[in-house]
Each structure stands twice: as structure tokens, then as C-alpha cells.
Design a protein around this motif. Structure first.
Motif, PDB file in Angstrom:
ATOM      1  N   TYR A  10      25.325 -30.148 -10.890  1.00  0.00           N
ATOM      2  CA  TYR A  10      24.862 -29.081 -11.783  1.00  0.00           C
ATOM      3  C   TYR A  10      26.038 -28.208 -12.228  1.00  0.00           C
ATOM      4  CZ  TYR A  10      22.203 -25.126 -13.571  1.00  0.00           C
ATOM      5  OH  TYR A  10      21.708 -24.131 -14.375  1.00  0.00           O
ATOM      6  N   GLY A  11      26.889 -27.858 -11.282  1.00  0.00           N
ATOM      7  CA  GLY A  11      28.061 -27.053 -11.618  1.00  0.00           C
ATOM      8  C   GLY A  11      28.962 -27.758 -12.613  1.00  0.00           C
ATOM      9  N   GLN A  12      29.145 -29.054 -12.439  1.00  0.00           N
ATOM     10  CA  GLN A  12      29.972 -29.832 -13.354  1.00  0.00           C
ATOM     11  C   GLN A  12      29.358 -29.866 -14.750  1.00  0.00           C
ATOM     12  OE1 GLN A  12      33.079 -31.360 -12.462  1.00  0.00           O
ATOM     13  NE2 GLN A  12      33.146 -31.306 -14.700  1.00  0.00           N
ATOM     14  N   ALA A  13      28.022 -30.009 -14.797  1.00  0.00           N
ATOM     15  CA  ALA A  13      27.334 -30.035 -16.089  1.00  0.00           C
ATOM     16  C   ALA A  13      27.486 -28.710 -16.824  1.00  0.00           C
ATOM     17  CB  ALA A  13      25.856 -30.358 -15.880  1.00  0.00           C
ATOM     18  N   VAL A  14      27.394 -27.604 -16.075  1.00  0.00           N
ATOM     19  CA  VAL A  14      27.556 -26.284 -16.671  1.00  0.00           C
ATOM     20  C   VAL A  14      28.970 -26.109 -17.216  1.00  0.00           C
ATOM     21  CG1 VAL A  14      27.624 -23.809 -16.202  1.00  0.00           C
ATOM     22  CG2 VAL A  14      25.758 -25.194 -15.280  1.00  0.00           C
ATOM     23  N   SER A  15      29.974 -26.465 -16.416  1.00  0.00           N
ATOM     24  CA  SER A  15      31.357 -26.305 -16.856  1.00  0.00           C
ATOM     25  C   SER A  15      31.665 -27.196 -18.050  1.00  0.00           C
ATOM     26  CB  SER A  15      32.326 -26.604 -15.706  1.00  0.00           C
ATOM     27  OG  SER A  15      32.239 -27.952 -15.300  1.00  0.00           O
ATOM     28  N   ASP A  16      31.141 -28.417 -18.060  1.00  0.00           N
ATOM     29  CA  ASP A  16      31.349 -29.315 -19.205  1.00  0.00           C
ATOM     30  C   ASP A  16      30.752 -28.729 -20.475  1.00  0.00           C
ATOM     31  OD1 ASP A  16      32.617 -31.103 -17.551  1.00  0.00           O
ATOM     32  OD2 ASP A  16      30.911 -32.472 -17.355  1.00  0.00           O
ATOM     33  N   ILE A  18      30.230 -25.516 -21.134  1.00  0.00           N
ATOM     34  CA  ILE A  18      31.016 -24.342 -21.546  1.00  0.00           C
ATOM     35  C   ILE A  18      32.301 -24.774 -22.243  1.00  0.00           C
ATOM     36  CG2 ILE A  18      32.355 -22.378 -20.688  1.00  0.00           C
ATOM     37  CD1 ILE A  18      30.212 -22.062 -18.507  1.00  0.00           C
ATOM     38  N   LEU A  19      32.986 -25.750 -21.674  1.00  0.00           N
ATOM     39  CA  LEU A  19      34.240 -26.215 -22.260  1.00  0.00           C
ATOM     40  C   LEU A  19      34.022 -26.852 -23.628  1.00  0.00           C
ATOM     41  CD1 LEU A  19      35.976 -27.700 -19.085  1.00  0.00           C
ATOM     42  CD2 LEU A  19      36.615 -25.628 -20.332  1.00  0.00           C
ATOM     43  N   LYS A  20      32.912 -27.564 -23.775  1.00  0.00           N
ATOM     44  CA  LYS A  20      32.590 -28.175 -25.067  1.00  0.00           C
ATOM     45  C   LYS A  20      32.337 -27.103 -26.110  1.00  0.00           C
ATOM     46  CE  LYS A  20      29.354 -31.369 -27.312  1.00  0.00           C
ATOM     47  NZ  LYS A  20      28.148 -32.213 -27.131  1.00  0.00           N
ATOM     48  N   TRP A  21      31.595 -26.061 -25.716  1.00  0.00           N
ATOM     49  CA  TRP A  21      31.307 -24.960 -26.636  1.00  0.00           C
ATOM     50  C   TRP A  21      32.594 -24.206 -26.999  1.00  0.00           C
ATOM     51  CZ3 TRP A  21      31.510 -19.572 -26.745  1.00  0.00           C
ATOM     52  CH2 TRP A  21      30.704 -18.949 -27.710  1.00  0.00           C
ATOM     53  N   ALA A  22      33.435 -23.968 -26.010  1.00  0.00           N
ATOM     54  CA  ALA A  22      34.670 -23.212 -26.235  1.00  0.00           C
ATOM     55  C   ALA A  22      35.653 -23.982 -27.111  1.00  0.00           C
ATOM     56  CB  ALA A  22      35.324 -22.876 -24.897  1.00  0.00           C
ATOM     57  N   ALA A  23      35.586 -25.299 -27.092  1.00  0.00           N
ATOM     58  CA  ALA A  23      36.527 -26.108 -27.871  1.00  0.00           C
ATOM     59  C   ALA A  23      36.394 -25.868 -29.369  1.00  0.00           C
ATOM     60  CB  ALA A  23      36.315 -27.586 -27.550  1.00  0.00           C
ATOM     61  N   ASP A  24      35.249 -25.342 -29.794  1.00  0.00           N
ATOM     62  CA  ASP A  24      35.019 -25.091 -31.224  1.00  0.00           C
ATOM     63  C   ASP A  24      35.065 -23.608 -31.577  1.00  0.00           C
ATOM     64  OD1 ASP A  24      34.635 -27.822 -31.803  1.00  0.00           O
ATOM     65  OD2 ASP A  24      32.537 -27.721 -31.160  1.00  0.00           O
ATOM     66  N   ASP A  25      35.802 -22.817 -30.784  1.00  0.00           N
ATOM     67  CA  ASP A  25      35.817 -21.368 -31.027  1.00  0.00           C
ATOM     68  C   ASP A  25      36.878 -20.933 -32.034  1.00  0.00           C
ATOM     69  OD1 ASP A  25      38.178 -21.640 -29.625  1.00  0.00           O
ATOM     70  OD2 ASP A  25      37.621 -20.308 -27.976  1.00  0.00           O
ATOM     71  N   ASN A  26      37.608 -21.900 -32.611  1.00  0.00           N
ATOM     72  CA  ASN A  26      38.636 -21.653 -33.639  1.00  0.00           C
ATOM     73  C   ASN A  26      39.960 -21.143 -33.082  1.00  0.00           C
ATOM     74  OD1 ASN A  26      36.902 -22.439 -35.716  1.00  0.00           O
ATOM     75  ND2 ASN A  26      36.098 -20.366 -35.954  1.00  0.00           N
ATOM     76  N   TYR A  27      40.078 -21.042 -31.768  1.00  0.00           N
ATOM     77  CA  TYR A  27      41.325 -20.535 -31.195  1.00  0.00           C
ATOM     78  C   TYR A  27      42.518 -21.411 -31.593  1.00  0.00           C
ATOM     79  CZ  TYR A  27      44.854 -19.151 -27.792  1.00  0.00           C
ATOM     80  OH  TYR A  27      46.031 -18.739 -27.214  1.00  0.00           O
ATOM     81  N   LEU A  28      42.379 -22.711 -31.434  1.00  0.00           N
ATOM     82  CA  LEU A  28      43.497 -23.599 -31.753  1.00  0.00           C
ATOM     83  C   LEU A  28      43.870 -23.523 -33.228  1.00  0.00           C
ATOM     84  CD1 LEU A  28      42.648 -26.761 -29.602  1.00  0.00           C
ATOM     85  CD2 LEU A  28      44.312 -24.954 -29.123  1.00  0.00           C
ATOM     86  N   LEU A  29      42.877 -23.330 -34.083  1.00  0.00           N
ATOM     87  CA  LEU A  29      43.162 -23.220 -35.516  1.00  0.00           C
ATOM     88  C   LEU A  29      43.992 -21.967 -35.822  1.00  0.00           C
ATOM     89  CD1 LEU A  29      39.731 -24.267 -37.097  1.00  0.00           C
ATOM     90  CD2 LEU A  29      41.839 -25.617 -36.975  1.00  0.00           C
ATOM     91  N   THR A  30      43.693 -20.879 -35.120  1.00  0.00           N
ATOM     92  CA  THR A  30      44.449 -19.641 -35.366  1.00  0.00           C
ATOM     93  C   THR A  30      45.888 -19.751 -34.883  1.00  0.00           C
ATOM     94  OG1 THR A  30      43.781 -18.603 -33.271  1.00  0.00           O
ATOM     95  CG2 THR A  30      42.344 -18.258 -35.179  1.00  0.00           C
ATOM     96  N   ARG A  31      46.166 -20.678 -33.968  1.00  0.00           N
ATOM     97  CA  ARG A  31      47.545 -20.861 -33.494  1.00  0.00           C
ATOM     98  C   ARG A  31      48.409 -21.527 -34.561  1.00  0.00           C
ATOM     99  NH1 ARG A  31      47.219 -17.040 -30.382  1.00  0.00           N
ATOM    100  NH2 ARG A  31      45.383 -16.760 -31.688  1.00  0.00           N
ATOM    101  N   LYS A  32      47.788 -22.148 -35.533  1.00  0.00           N
ATOM    102  CA  LYS A  32      48.532 -22.896 -36.551  1.00  0.00           C
ATOM    103  C   LYS A  32      48.735 -22.106 -37.840  1.00  0.00           C
ATOM    104  CE  LYS A  32      46.472 -27.186 -34.803  1.00  0.00           C
ATOM    105  NZ  LYS A  32      45.571 -28.338 -35.122  1.00  0.00           N
ATOM    106  N   LYS A  33      48.234 -20.877 -37.858  1.00  0.00           N
ATOM    107  CA  LYS A  33      48.330 -20.060 -39.060  1.00  0.00           C
ATOM    108  C   LYS A  33      49.780 -19.630 -39.326  1.00  0.00           C
ATOM    109  CE  LYS A  33      43.875 -19.572 -40.047  1.00  0.00           C
ATOM    110  NZ  LYS A  33      43.267 -19.905 -41.351  1.00  0.00           N
TER     111      LYS A  33
END
Length: 299
Positions: A10-16, A18-33
Motif C-alpha cells: 500500500y505504501g509503495q502504491a501511494v508513493s508511486d 504521488i511521484l507520477k502526479w508530481a512528474a507533471d507539475d511543470n518543474y522540469l519545464l521551468t528549468r529549461k526557460k
């Protein structure tokens, strides 16, 4: 053994998730500006002493918020229009910063120092520059959330709720605030006062490397205080020991709102914000805090 195994899964499913959701938060895109380009219009922000550091996170408004529908959901009213007319609303704000910082008592200086929360204080000695690392404004409120849970002898669910909602309030608060900062791009008091009032004047606190309006500490402190009050109550006396490790004494507060009010006005005492940025930042933070409470439903 089955309970242990299921808990791990269950803990692994929760963390997976969260990480999937966070991957689309645009952070990496802002690093390339591209590097931030400063406006040359009068009244717009430019880097300040002592380090003249480049603009910090000019694209942070593009980060996906948690509880807000967009970075501009609680867009504040515009700041006073830049003007060198001594009778203008803008110059009245400027002169207040200069007047207040010229006549501070020991308590006001202590308040400014307690809420400084500068995670990158720049020391300059000759040609040598080095940073002193301290707690950030967000870190200070996370500390308050932990202290409140301990004082209230909160159970595990209530403690995790305090940390979660405070974190979301801080996260969305910074996104909303930074959205306005780089929209209005308002010049800092240090730059204006040195140019039009006193060349020798220096603020008590180091001016942060980003535009002035609105006051970030006012926004996030008010938002955090809203959610903590919702969890622990509007009247919650506590002693804040967050800054003891940095050589400052504890401070006593009657409530989270009391602390947020002090954090906000500390930016005027520190000489780094105008009153308009503080007052409108508090309104912005109140709206964000209420949005977090309304949007995130905890069982």
C-alpha cells in the motif's frame, strides 16, 4: 506477516501515485526557460546589494498548484503606480519605509530579525562572498506546525493533517505570490530610497532577489495560520522556539493569526517591503488558506 506485506504494498502504491502526479507539475519545464530579462521601464525591479543576485524563480507561477485552479485565482489588486511625486501613493509608501526604519525600537528590530528567515544570507568581506544558511519562511511555518502538534499532544492523523495542510498552503501561497511578483515587477524600497531619498540608507534585512509586490512572508504566513487555526483552534497560545538555533530568543504568541500578523509587519521593519505589499499580501494569503481548507477534505 500478511499485514506487514500489505502495508508495504500500500505504501509503495501511494508513493508511486504521488511521484507520477508530481512528474507533471511543470518543474522540469521551468528549468529549461531562458534567463530572466529585466524591464528597463521606470519603477521596475532590478537586482539589489550586496550581491546583485539574479531573479529567483521568475517562472514559478507556471508550477501546477495543489488547491488553486490556477496561479492567478487570487490575483491581488495592482500595487500603487510608480511615481516620484512626493504626494503620490507610491512615494507615501516609500517614505513610510524610510521613516519607520529610522526610528525602530529594540522590539521592532527583534521582530524583523526573528522573521528574517533568509536561507541565503550573503556575507561580503573584501573580494570574498559566502552564504550563511538559515531557515526559510516556509521552513519556519513547518516548524510551527510541528510545535503546535506537540503542544496539543495531537495523535498521528491530526499531526499529519497539520503538516499536510500547512505544506499545501505554503506551496500554493508561493505560486500565487510569485505570479504577482513577476507580473507587477515592482521596484524594491532599497533601490528607490537610495535613488530619491538617501543614497546612504540601507535596510535592516538583506533585500531578497526578486520583485517586491506582494510580500511573500505576508502571503504564506497568513495562509499557513489559516489552516493551522482550522486544525488547532483560533486561540492557541504557544512559544515559538524556531530561531533559537540561530541565536534568537523564543517568542510568545496568542494565536497563529497573531504570529502571521507579526511576520507580515516584520517586512516593513526590515526595510524590504512597502505597506501595500504587506496588507494586500495578507488578503491574498487569507484567500489561499481558505481555499486549502475548502478543497482538501481530510477524513
Amino acid at each position: 506477516m500478511k499485514v506487514y506485506s500489505n502495508s508495504i504494498q500500500y505504501g509503495q502504491a501511494v508513493s508511486d501515485s504521488i511521484l507520477k502526479w508530481a512528474a507533471d507539475d511543470n518543474y522540469l519545464l521551468t528549468r529549461k526557460k531562458r534567463r530572466y530579462s529585466y524591464s528597463k521601464q521606470p519603477g521596475k525591479w532590478t537586482p539589489t546589494p550586496p550581491g546583485y543576485i539574479d531573479a529567483v524563480e521568475p517562472y514559478w507561477s507556471q508550477i501546477r498548484p495543489v488547491s488553486l485552479d490556477s496561479a492567478g485565482q487570487f490575483k491581488p489588486v495592482p500595487p500603487p503606480v510608480f511615481s516620484t511625486d512626493t504626494a503620490s501613493a507610491f512615494m507615501k509608501d516609500v517614505k513610510e519605509v524610510y521613516r519607520v526604519t529610522q526610528n525602530m525600537n529594540k522590539e521592532e528590530i527583534l521582530i524583523a530579525s526573528f522573521w528574517d528567515c533568509n536561507p541565503f544570507y550573503l556575507n561580503t568581506q573584501g573580494h570574498l562572498n559566502f552564504a550563511t544558511k538559515k531557515l526559510s519562511p516556509g521552513g519556519h511555518w513547518i516548524s510551527i506546525a510541528g510545535q503546535a502538534a506537540e503542544i496539543a499532544k495531537a495523535d498521528w492523523p491530526k499531526t499529519t493533517s497539520a503538516y499536510l495542510l500547512t505544506s499545501v498552503a505554503l506551496f500554493d501561497g508561493f505560486i500565487s505570490c510569485w505570479d504577482e511578483k513577476y507580473r507587477s515587477q515592482l521596484i524594491r524600497p532599497e533601490t528607490v530610497i537610495n535613488a530619491y531619498v538617501s543614497e546612504k540608507w540601507r535596510p535592516l534585512l538583506q533585500t531578497p532577489p526578486f520583485p517586491e509586490y506582494t510580500s511573500g512572508h505576508s502571503v504564506i504566513s497568513t495562509a499557513a495560520a489559516q489552516v493551522l487555526s482550522n486544525i488547532f483552534g483560533n486561540e492557541f497560545p504557544y512559544i515559538d522556539n524556531t530561531e533559537v538555533d540561530y541565536g534568537l530568543p523564543v517568542r510568545h504568541f496568542k494565536s497563529f493569526s497573531d504570529a502571521a500578523q507579526e511576520a507580515a509587519i516584520s517586512r516593513l521593519y526590515g526595510g524590504i517591503h512597502y505597506r501595500s505589499a504587506i496588507m494586500n499580501g495578507k488578503l491574498q494569503g487569507e484567500n489561499i488558506g481558505n481555499q486549502v481548507i475548502k478543497t482538501i477534505i481530510l477524513r
